[in-house]
Structure formats: structure tokens, C-alpha cells
Write a protein that holds these residues in place. Structure first.
Motif, PDB file in Angstrom:
ATOM      1  N   GLU A  20      44.186 -14.511  -5.384  1.00 31.61           N
ATOM      2  CA  GLU A  20      42.806 -14.238  -4.940  1.00 31.61           C
ATOM      3  C   GLU A  20      42.197 -13.082  -5.729  1.00 31.61           C
ATOM      4  O   GLU A  20      41.045 -13.152  -6.158  1.00 31.61           O
ATOM      5  CB  GLU A  20      42.773 -13.911  -3.434  1.00 31.61           C
ATOM      6  N   GLU A  98      41.252  -9.763   3.245  1.00 34.79           N
ATOM      7  CA  GLU A  98      42.457 -10.374   3.796  1.00 34.79           C
ATOM      8  C   GLU A  98      42.103 -11.227   5.019  1.00 34.79           C
ATOM      9  O   GLU A  98      42.567 -12.358   5.160  1.00 34.79           O
ATOM     10  CB  GLU A  98      43.457  -9.281   4.170  1.00 34.79           C
ATOM     11  N   TYR A 100      39.217 -12.561   5.598  1.00 37.38           N
ATOM     12  CA  TYR A 100      38.436 -13.694   5.107  1.00 37.38           C
ATOM     13  C   TYR A 100      39.346 -14.786   4.546  1.00 37.38           C
ATOM     14  O   TYR A 100      39.193 -15.967   4.886  1.00 37.38           O
ATOM     15  CB  TYR A 100      37.445 -13.221   4.040  1.00 37.38           C
ATOM     16  N   PHE A 101      40.314 -14.412   3.712  1.00 33.87           N
ATOM     17  CA  PHE A 101      41.215 -15.410   3.113  1.00 33.87           C
ATOM     18  C   PHE A 101      42.052 -16.103   4.194  1.00 33.87           C
ATOM     19  O   PHE A 101      42.318 -17.294   4.104  1.00 33.87           O
ATOM     20  CB  PHE A 101      42.098 -14.786   2.040  1.00 33.87           C
ATOM     21  N   ASP A 102      42.457 -15.354   5.227  1.00 37.14           N
ATOM     22  CA  ASP A 102      43.176 -15.966   6.346  1.00 37.14           C
ATOM     23  C   ASP A 102      42.258 -16.900   7.134  1.00 37.14           C
ATOM     24  O   ASP A 102      42.658 -17.989   7.540  1.00 37.14           O
ATOM     25  CB  ASP A 102      43.740 -14.895   7.285  1.00 37.14           C
ATOM     26  N   VAL A 104      39.635 -18.582   6.150  1.00 41.12           N
ATOM     27  CA  VAL A 104      39.318 -19.806   5.413  1.00 41.12           C
ATOM     28  C   VAL A 104      40.369 -20.881   5.683  1.00 41.12           C
ATOM     29  O   VAL A 104      40.049 -22.070   5.718  1.00 41.12           O
ATOM     30  CB  VAL A 104      39.201 -19.502   3.900  1.00 41.12           C
ATOM     31  N   LYS A 105      41.586 -20.465   5.932  1.00 39.57           N
ATOM     32  CA  LYS A 105      42.680 -21.421   6.154  1.00 39.57           C
ATOM     33  C   LYS A 105      42.679 -22.028   7.551  1.00 39.57           C
ATOM     34  O   LYS A 105      43.201 -23.118   7.741  1.00 39.57           O
ATOM     35  CB  LYS A 105      44.031 -20.737   5.907  1.00 39.57           C
ATOM     36  N   LYS A 106      42.096 -21.309   8.555  1.00 39.63           N
ATOM     37  CA  LYS A 106      42.303 -21.794   9.917  1.00 39.63           C
ATOM     38  C   LYS A 106      41.134 -21.657  10.887  1.00 39.63           C
ATOM     39  O   LYS A 106      41.218 -22.171  11.987  1.00 39.63           O
ATOM     40  CB  LYS A 106      43.536 -21.128  10.509  1.00 39.63           C
ATOM     41  N   ILE A 112      34.067 -18.052   9.832  1.00 35.09           N
ATOM     42  CA  ILE A 112      34.262 -17.700   8.419  1.00 35.09           C
ATOM     43  C   ILE A 112      32.990 -17.046   7.880  1.00 35.09           C
ATOM     44  O   ILE A 112      33.041 -16.025   7.189  1.00 35.09           O
ATOM     45  CB  ILE A 112      34.627 -18.948   7.587  1.00 35.09           C
TER      46      ILE A 112
END
Length: 159
Positions: A20, A98, A100-102, A104-106, A112
Motif C-alpha cells: 500500500e 490502516e 481505511y485499508f482494513d 476496504v476489505k470488510k 469506507i
């Protein structure tokens, strides 16, 4: 031409970035070179060397170093900025990234989007801090400040 046409980020002594962070770096460098404003003011009644400029960004002795030269490799300026004013905003930015990236996954898109708005707000604050710190040393527009702030975050990643 008051702009940056080449940039070198001295990250040789830093740990390998996450995918990332590497992506953020590539995008920031590409966007910066495509469109930026970087003006060196006259000093002591001497005109500043004319751009376009090459920029080296590094962290040395716990200071952020801007090493500016002309395209013909003539030294144009070098300034060292304290990292203190950046520490909290960089820390906040990494924490929100961190999240945000988490997310995006769930998480659903609405959540988001909320996290992304907060991320952009913190990033904008870091950009404003950079513009303030460069006052009297170099004039940059907000888009250039945003892209440079991203690169500063990349340097902080290992620091």
C-alpha cells in the motif's frame, strides 16, 4: 520554469514498504512530476537559480532535507526542516490509512467513505503544515504540498 522535473527519495536505509505504501509513493511521484508548482524566492537580493528543479528528499539527523538543484546540476537550495511539526499528523495519517485499508476489505461502502473522508482531512492538514514549514524557503501550491506530504510519510514509515 518554476517546477520539479525530477525527484529522488532517499529511502535506502528504510525497511521495505508495504504494498500500500509503495503504491502511494508511485502515485504521488507520478502525479507530482506531472503537475506541480515549486518556486524558490530570491535571497539577500540575489535571484534564485531558475528552474526547472531536481529535488532530493531525505531524512538526515532527524530532519527533513530538501536538496534542490537545477537541471544542469547547479545547487539551487538546501533546507532542513524539523520533523517535530510533522510527527503527530504523520502518526494520525498512518493510523487512519490502516483503518481505511482494513475497511476496504470488510466494511460497507458508506463506512469506507466516512473513513476515507477522515483520511483525506488528515492528509490535507499535513499538506498545510508542509506549506507553513516551507514559507520563505519555497512556494508550493496545495496539490504539490499534498504529493510531497505523501512522500514525507513514506520517509517516516521507516523512521
Amino acid at each position: 520554469m518554476p517546477r520539479i522535473t525530477h525527484i529522488v527519495l532517499d529511502d535506502a536505509n528504510l525497511p521495505a514498504p508495504t504494498p500500500e505504501i509503495e503504491q502511494e509513493r508511485r502515485v504521488a511521484m507520478f502525479d507530482l512530476l506531472e503537475d506541480n508548482t515549486f518556486v524558490l524566492p530570491s535571497r539577500d537580493d540575489r535571484p534564485a537559480p531558475v528552474g526547472p528543479y531536481h529535488l532530493g528528499l531525505s531524512i538526515r539527523d532527524k530532519r527533513l532535507v530538501f536538496d534542490v538543484s537545477t537541471e544542469s546540476d547547479e545547487k539551487a537550495a538546501e533546507f532542513h526542516l524539523s520533523l517535530g511539526p510533522f510527527r503527530q499528523v504523520v502518526k494520525d495519517y498512518f493510523q487512519i490509512c490502516e483503518s481505511y485499508f482494513d475497511a476496504v476489505k470488510k466494511l460497507p461502502p458508506a463506512q469506507i467513505e466516512t473513513i476515507d473522508m477522515a483520511r483525506r482531512g488528515i492528509h490535507m492538514e499535513g499538506s498545510r503544515v508542509l506549506q507553513e514549514r516551507l514559507e520563505g524557503k519555497a512556494e508550493i501550491d496545495i496539490d504539490t504540498a499534498r504529493r510531497l506530504f505523501t512522500l514525507i510519510c513514506v520517509l517516516h514509515f521507516g523512521g
